[in-house]
Structure formats: C-alpha cells, structure tokens
Design a protein around this motif. Structure first.
Motif, PDB file in Angstrom:
ATOM      1  N   CYS A  34       0.843  -1.194   0.000  1.00 43.24           N
ATOM      2  CA  CYS A  34       0.000   0.000   0.000  1.00 43.24           C
ATOM      3  C   CYS A  34       0.878   1.244   0.000  1.00 43.24           C
ATOM      4  O   CYS A  34       2.042   1.190   0.379  1.00 43.24           O
ATOM      5  N   CYS A  52      -2.813   3.945   6.948  1.00 52.29           N
ATOM      6  CA  CYS A  52      -3.982   4.433   7.671  1.00 52.29           C
ATOM      7  C   CYS A  52      -3.916   4.047   9.145  1.00 52.29           C
ATOM      8  O   CYS A  52      -3.579   2.913   9.486  1.00 52.29           O
ATOM      9  N   ALA A  68      -0.084   4.002   1.622  1.00 48.38           N
ATOM     10  CA  ALA A  68      -0.579   4.792   2.754  1.00 48.38           C
ATOM     11  C   ALA A  68      -0.373   3.964   4.018  1.00 48.38           C
ATOM     12  O   ALA A  68      -0.060   2.772   3.953  1.00 48.38           O
ATOM     13  N   SER A 120      -5.773  -4.410   7.818  1.00 45.22           N
ATOM     14  CA  SER A 120      -4.938  -5.529   7.353  1.00 45.22           C
ATOM     15  C   SER A 120      -3.435  -5.323   7.577  1.00 45.22           C
ATOM     16  O   SER A 120      -2.657  -6.239   7.337  1.00 45.22           O
ATOM     17  N   ARG A 142      -3.379  -9.866   5.500  1.00 42.57           N
ATOM     18  CA  ARG A 142      -3.251  -9.305   4.152  1.00 42.57           C
ATOM     19  C   ARG A 142      -2.818 -10.407   3.189  1.00 42.57           C
ATOM     20  O   ARG A 142      -2.034 -11.286   3.554  1.00 42.57           O
ATOM     21  N   ASN A 202      -8.058   3.951  -2.406  1.00 43.44           N
ATOM     22  CA  ASN A 202      -7.826   5.214  -1.699  1.00 43.44           C
ATOM     23  C   ASN A 202      -7.689   6.378  -2.700  1.00 43.44           C
ATOM     24  O   ASN A 202      -7.513   7.517  -2.317  1.00 43.44           O
ATOM     25  N   CYS A 240      -5.991   0.910   9.614  1.00 43.93           N
ATOM     26  CA  CYS A 240      -5.930  -0.134   8.585  1.00 43.93           C
ATOM     27  C   CYS A 240      -6.204  -1.497   9.215  1.00 43.93           C
ATOM     28  O   CYS A 240      -5.547  -1.878  10.185  1.00 43.93           O
ATOM     29  N   TYR A 279      -4.655   9.032   6.847  1.00 40.65           N
ATOM     30  CA  TYR A 279      -4.121   8.149   5.792  1.00 40.65           C
ATOM     31  C   TYR A 279      -2.604   8.079   5.788  1.00 40.65           C
ATOM     32  O   TYR A 279      -2.019   7.107   5.328  1.00 40.65           O
ATOM     33  N   GLU A 285      -6.329  -6.641   1.676  1.00 39.67           N
ATOM     34  CA  GLU A 285      -5.203  -6.285   0.808  1.00 39.67           C
ATOM     35  C   GLU A 285      -4.792  -4.842   1.034  1.00 39.67           C
ATOM     36  O   GLU A 285      -5.431  -4.102   1.783  1.00 39.67           O
ATOM     37  N   GLY A 286      -3.697  -4.458   0.346  1.00 40.66           N
ATOM     38  CA  GLY A 286      -3.236  -3.078   0.391  1.00 40.66           C
ATOM     39  C   GLY A 286      -4.008  -2.260  -0.635  1.00 40.66           C
ATOM     40  O   GLY A 286      -5.201  -2.428  -0.809  1.00 40.66           O
ATOM     41  N   GLU A 287      -3.314  -1.386  -1.366  1.00 41.34           N
ATOM     42  CA  GLU A 287      -3.988  -0.533  -2.345  1.00 41.34           C
ATOM     43  C   GLU A 287      -3.915  -1.151  -3.732  1.00 41.34           C
ATOM     44  O   GLU A 287      -2.807  -1.278  -4.311  1.00 41.34           O
TER      45      GLU A 287
END
Ligand code: SF4
Length: 422
Positions: A196, A200, A198, A205, A218, A282, A203, A316, A251-253
């Motif tokens: 990811c 957060c 970011a 995960s 994740r 995001n 988050c 974020y 998951e991430g981004e």
C-alpha cells in the motif's frame, strides 16, 4: 418523548439495564441525551461489545449526565460501558457514551454505536442507509451450507491461488463478500495487492507501528492475470446479480497493481461487455485510474475519512499523494462516463461538523459524484480524535440530518452502503 434506559455490563459481563438512568450517546467525545425517536431496534446481526476500562454514562432524572461507577444491583465497582457493532447497511448516528479510566486499553478496530433498552428491547442510535439485503444475516444460509459450497469451489479451482485465498476468507473470517462468491451471488472480491502507499491509522490488514491488532490477514501473494480473470469469469457466468470488486479489506492498495488490474479488466471486459467491474481504492493514482477506465472499469469507490486535507493526511499518512489525487481520481472516472462513489468513513461528531458538511457539498458540486456510502469508521474514537487533534464539537449537524440535507441539495446524489450493480 421517551428515553431508553442505560445499558451497562456487570463484573461477570452480563448486560443489564439501569433502573433510573436514561441512555446517552457520544458525538466526537461530546455526551448527548438520547430520545427513543433517535433509535431503531438493534439490527439483527449486530454484536454487543463490553468496553473494558470504560465507565458507562447515563442521564439522571434532573437531565444531568452521570458516570456510573457502581453496579446498582449490588454496589460492586466493576461495571463497564456497552456498545453495538452494527450489522452492515446501518450507520451509527451516536457512539457509546463513557468515561475512560486512566489505564483503559485501546479499543480494537470496530465501530461502537450507542445502545439502550426501550419497550423491553435493545435499540441503537442508527439508521439503515441501504435497503439492499446483500449482507443481511438472514440472507446467509447456515454455515455448513456455505462450507459445502466453498469446498466444492475450492476443489473445482484447486489450481487457482486466488480462489483458495478467498475460500479462506469466506470460511475462516466469514467475510461477507467472499461468502457471496462461494454462494454465487452479488458482489465478489478480487484482492490483488500486498502493498500500500498509505499507512492508515485504522488499517484492518496492516498495522506495523499502529496501536491496533489487525482484524484481517493481508494477501501474501500477487495473483496472476489468469487467476483474477478466472475467478471473475466464474462469478459472472454462474452468479446471481453478479458484480466484481478490486480493493478489499484483506489487501493493500489495488492501484499499486496497475498493470495487473489493467490487463485483467481488459480481458474480463472482452468477455463481459455489460458486467459491473468496480474498484475500491484510496484514489491515490488518478493516472492509473484513467488507464483502468480505458480498459473497461465501470466504477470506483474512493475511501476518505475526511474532506479536510489535514484530517485526511493525519489518518491516511499517504506516501507520495494527497487528498487532491483522491478527488482527481473521482473526476477521472466521471469524465470517462463511469460511476463514482465516496466511501465516507463516518464518525458522529466529526463527519457531521459544519466544515466537513461544506467540504462534502463542494466535492459533490465539483465532481458530479453519484453515491455516498456512509460506512462506520472502525476505530477507538479517543485515539482517532487525538490523532486528528480534535476536541469535542462545539457545533454539529447530526449524521441523519446531514444526509437529509444532502438529499435536498443534491436530489440526484444517492446514499447507501454497498457498491451498486450498474
Ligand atoms: S489505504 Fe487501505 S490498505 Fe492502505 S493503509 Fe489504508 S486501509 Fe490499509
């Protein structure tokens, strides 16, 4: 006007109603009395939480707030506040009112709606924002039927790591989207990204430095284009009212996997000209979003905790992007004729402040946004407010009132909780 009674938990964890104190709620740390008219029956599928190290706050007959530090039943000192983790499709309008003890542990990543007792049943300060029954508990068959459906699918796709991962999500975590894939209906998840861009605060995960335990593992590999397309095509060809979504809690981004998404979307779109292919994101990389729209993406849901730049930044902790890029991603999708949603991570007393409301209206005006999904922000409110450097609000609109105001001002703007099948 009638007031629900305060609920508290005794030392054994039993949840009891207080004989004399009325229900209160909290908005960004400001306590407020609650009327029954502000409540709905506790939605089926909601969970009740006991809040460790937190004393319940109620309203006395004189209208003053009272901190309950002793069990009225036996004078015992170990009482705790109670809250409800609402079932999907419901947004909290007030959170649980309590006073934290100095050594109170940080609360895990859930949302803590206020809950009370009225007419002998539990009620919560909440509204149902989406009529779609997608994640209604009574719409899920017994677990053994989900397990059986899942095992069949995992045998059929034994070679597909992504399907195996989603089988684990469905049968291990009970992820509603993964269960719907196993059951062959509605929205199916297509997680792809281990990384990811970011960090957060909330988050679910990944929490490398964060104070919270993660609630979802994740994804540990990057699926191939073939694996993604196979899962999507299975769902589109066999599912009831199917749509697929990149960008999941496990998951991430997904935009960090731009090439994989672009190629898989192009192949899916070639075989499913009309199907809804959605991206939860995001919004960090509008350039990649433009490529995905060109490849055949239908819609985007961009998540934001706030439209105030410093509050978005604080939550974020984005790397190499900012709120501007997230807004730009919405504009890119709209310019390409797609559907755009805002996944507004909602907390009463923050989201419904006048400056937030103004910024939301400006976003709708600037972008032509189609839908706001009013998702409860899953986080310890005191940690969140501290991180955003916010004290209790001196003024707030009310979450339900904010939605009603937006309905009047923007009649075409929809309000909900789930990604629509277009
Ligand atoms: S954008 Fe999503 S995956 Fe990335 S840190 Fe935030 S919540 Fe986690």
């Amino acid at each position: 006007m009638s007031t629900p009674r305060l609920l508290y938990a005794d030392g054994q964890g039993n949840i009891l109603d207080h004989p004399g104190l009325g229900m209160a709620g909290s908005a960004g740390g400001r306590w407020e009395p609650v009327e029954e008219s502000q409540c709905i029956p506790l939605p089926p599928g909601s969970e009740l939480f006991l809040l460790p190290g937190r004393l319940p706050v109620g309203v006395g007959e004189n209208g003053n707030f009272e901190v309950l530090d002793r069990d009225p039943a036996n004078g015992a000192a170990n009482v705790s506040a109670v809250a409800a983790f609402l079932a999907p499709a419901h947004t909290a309008t007030l959170w649980s009112a309590y006073q934290s003890k100095p050594d109170a542990p940080i609360l895990p990543l859930f949302a803590y709606a206020a809950v009370g007792l009225a007419r002998e049943r539990m009620v919560a300060t909440a509204i149902r924002v989406d009529p779609l029954p997608r994640q209604d508990p009574d719409k899920f068959p017994p677990p053994q039927r989900i397990q059986a459906a899942g095992r069949r699918l995992l045998r059929k796709f034994a070679h597909n790591r992504l399907m195996q991962h989603l089988g684990h999500c469905a049968m291990g975590y009970g992820c509603p989207a993964a269960r719907n894939l196993m059951l062959g209906r509605w929205e199916a998840p297509l997680p792809t990204a281990g990384a990811c861009n970011a960090s957060c605060l909330g988050c679910i995960s990944s929490q490398p430095e964060g104070p919270f335990p993660v609630t979802q593992e994740r994804i540990g590999f990057t699926p191939t284009v073939e694996e993604v397309v196979e899962v999507a095509m299975h769902h589109f060809t066999t599912g009831l009212d199917p749509l697929v979504s990149y960008g999941q809690g496990c998951e991430g981004e997904p935009l960090t996997q731009g090439d994989l998404l672009e190629e898989s979307i192009r192949r899916i779109r070639a075989r499913v000209p009309q199907g809804t292919i959605n991206l939860n994101s995001n919004g960090s990389l509008p350039g990649v979003v433009a490529r995905l729209m060109e490849a055949g993406l239908s819609s985007i849901r961009v998540s934001m905790n706030s439209l105030i730049p410093e509050r978005h930044q604080a939550y974020y902790q984005p790397r190499g992007w900012s709120l501007d890029e997230a807004v730009e991603s919405i504009k890119v999708v709209k310019a390409a004729g797609g559907h755009a949603s805002l996944n507004l991570l909602t907390m009463p007393g923050v989201t419904d402040r006048p400056e937030e409301a103004q910024a939301i209206s400006e976003l709708v005006e600037q972008t032509g946004l189609d839908l706001i999904q009013w998702r409860n922000l899953n986080i310890d409110p005191e940690v969140y407010l501290r991180t955003l450097r916010l004290g209790p609000p001196t003024e707030r609109i009310g979450v339900a009132e904010l939605i009603e105001g937006l309905r009047r001002r923007f009649p075409k703007l929809k309000h909900g909780y789930f990604n629509p099948k277009l």
